[in-house]
Design an enzyme around this catalytic site. Structure first.
Site, PDB file in Angstrom:
ATOM      1  N   VAL A 134       0.834  -1.208   0.000  1.00  0.00           N
ATOM      2  CA  VAL A 134       0.000   0.000   0.000  1.00  0.00           C
ATOM      3  C   VAL A 134       0.872   1.262   0.000  1.00  0.00           C
ATOM      4  O   VAL A 134       1.844   1.369   0.747  1.00  0.00           O
ATOM      5  CB  VAL A 134      -0.989  -0.003   1.200  1.00  0.00           C
ATOM      6  CG1 VAL A 134      -0.292   0.249   2.523  1.00  0.00           C
ATOM      7  CG2 VAL A 134      -2.092   1.004   0.985  1.00  0.00           C
ATOM      8  N   HIS A 135       0.535   2.199  -0.910  1.00  0.00           N
ATOM      9  CA  HIS A 135       1.340   3.420  -1.025  1.00  0.00           C
ATOM     10  C   HIS A 135       0.458   4.613  -1.329  1.00  0.00           C
ATOM     11  O   HIS A 135      -0.392   4.566  -2.201  1.00  0.00           O
ATOM     12  CB  HIS A 135       2.420   3.262  -2.092  1.00  0.00           C
ATOM     13  CG  HIS A 135       1.933   2.783  -3.431  1.00  0.00           C
ATOM     14  ND1 HIS A 135       1.586   1.462  -3.695  1.00  0.00           N
ATOM     15  CD2 HIS A 135       1.730   3.447  -4.595  1.00  0.00           C
ATOM     16  CE1 HIS A 135       1.205   1.345  -4.954  1.00  0.00           C
ATOM     17  NE2 HIS A 135       1.275   2.523  -5.537  1.00  0.00           N
ATOM     18  N   LEU A 136       0.727   5.688  -0.586  1.00  0.00           N
ATOM     19  CA  LEU A 136       0.009   6.955  -0.764  1.00  0.00           C
ATOM     20  C   LEU A 136       0.781   7.839  -1.747  1.00  0.00           C
ATOM     21  O   LEU A 136       1.956   8.145  -1.519  1.00  0.00           O
ATOM     22  CB  LEU A 136      -0.110   7.666   0.594  1.00  0.00           C
ATOM     23  CG  LEU A 136      -0.663   9.098   0.568  1.00  0.00           C
ATOM     24  CD1 LEU A 136      -2.112   9.125   0.105  1.00  0.00           C
ATOM     25  CD2 LEU A 136      -0.516   9.744   1.944  1.00  0.00           C
TER      26      LEU A 136
END
Length: 254
Positions: free
Chosen positions: A171-173
Site C-alpha cells: 500500500v502506497h500513498l
DNA sequence: GTTCTAGAAC
DNA sequence: GTTCTAGAAC
C-alpha cells in the site's frame, strides 16, 4: 516496546540485512524533531524495477530457465514487488520514522511525486481495516510534511491519494504536484489514474475506514482509465497526450 | 509498473 | 510519411 509494536520490522531486517536502515532509524529517533529528515542521494536509476526482458536478452548465451536462483528471483524481483525493495534502500528514502517511509516515485508523473509507505506489510487497501486508521492518518500527515519541506512547493497545488487498482504491491500513498509536468507522463492511463475517480483522495479513504472499517472501491474503475483526456484545471478536452501536455503549460505557475 | 512496436489515426 | 496509441511481454 518497539519490537512488540512493530514485529514485522525486525522480521524484515533479519531477512534483508539492512544495516543502513538500522542506523538511520536510530538517528531519526534520537533526533526526534518535526523536521523532515533528508538523506537523498541525487543519483539516478536505483534499479528496483527489473525489466523482465533486459536481463536475459542482453546476454548472447541463451541462459537456461528454471534454475533455483532465477526462480527465486522471479518472485522477489518481479516488477510488481519493486516498492518493497525501493523502500528499504536508504538512498531512496526521503523521510522515515517508526511507522512509514517516503520515497520518490521512480517514474514521477509531475515535478514532485512521492510515495508514502508503511513499514507494516499491508499489500493494498483491500487489506486495510480500522486498526490501520491512525496509520493512514499518519501517512497523510507525513505526506503534507514532505510537501511543506519541499522548496518551491508553495507555488504548486498537491493532491494526496491512492490508486483504486494499484499495479505495485504494498500500500502506497501518492503525493503529487498538480503540474503534471513530467516526461514520464506518457499515456492516457497515466493521466486518468490521477485525474478521475480512479484517484481515491487520502481524506476520503481515511473517512471510509473511520466509518465503515474498510475501503470499498466502486465498480467500473478500469473503464475510467480509458476516458477522454480532460484538463484537470479547466475541463477542456484534449485529443492526444502531446496536445494535453502542451495545454497544461497554460496552467503552470508563473 | 515499463518497454517495445504494429498499425491506426492524422 | 509521421505521429500516436494500445496491447503483449512465457
Amino acid at each position: 516496546m518497539v519490537n512488540e509494536l512493530y514485529p514485522y520490522i525486525v522480521e524484515f531486517e533479519e531477512e534483508t540485512e539492512s544495516p543502513g536502515l538500522e542506523t538511520h532509524r536510530k538517528r531519526k529517533r534520537s533526533g526526534d524533531s518535526d523536521s523532515i529528515e533528508r538523506d537523498v542521494a541525487q543519483e539516478g536509476e536505483p534499479g528496483t524495477g527489473l525489466d523482465p526482458r533486459s536481463s536475459p536478452t542482453q546476454c548472447s548465451v541463451p541462459a537456461k530457465k528454471g534454475e533455483d536462483a532465477s526462480t527465486k528471483k522471479e518472485s522477489l524481483g518481479h516488477w510488481s514487488q519493486g516498492l518493497k525493495i525501493s523502500m528499504q534502500d536508504p538512498k531512496m528514502q526521503v523521510y522515515k520514522d517508526e511507522q512509514v517511509v517516503v520515497i520518490k516515485d521512480k517514474y514521477p508523473k509531475a515535478r514532485h511525486h512521492w510515495l508514502v509507505l508503511p513499514w507494516a506489510p499491508i499489500s493494498s487497501l483491500k487489506a486495510v481495516t480500522w486498526e490501520h486508521l491512525e496509520l493512514l492518518k499518519h501517512m497523510h500527515t507525513v505526506g503534507e510534511e514532505v510537501i511543506a519541506d519541499c522548496a518551491g512547493s508553495s507555488k504548486l497545488r498537491f493532491r494526496l491519494g491512492y490508486h483504486a487498482i494499484p499495479s505495485m504491491s504494498h500500500v502506497h500513498l501518492h503525493v503529487i504536484s498538480q503540474d503534471f509536468d513530467s516526461p514520464c507522463l506518457k499515456n492516457k492511463k497515466h493521466w486518468n489514474s490521477f485525474n478521475t475517480e480512479y484517484f481515491l483522495e487520502s481524506q476520503a479513504v481515511i473517512q471510509m475506514v473511520q466509518e465503515a472499517g474498510r475501503v470499498t472501491v466502486p465498480d467500473g474503475m478500469p473503464e475510467l482509465l480509458k476516458l477522454p483526456l480532460r484538463c484537470h484545471e479547466c475541463q477542456q478536452l484534449l485529443p492526444s497526450i502531446p496536445q494535453l501536455k502542451e495545454h497544461l503549460r497554460k496552467h503552470w505557475p508563473k
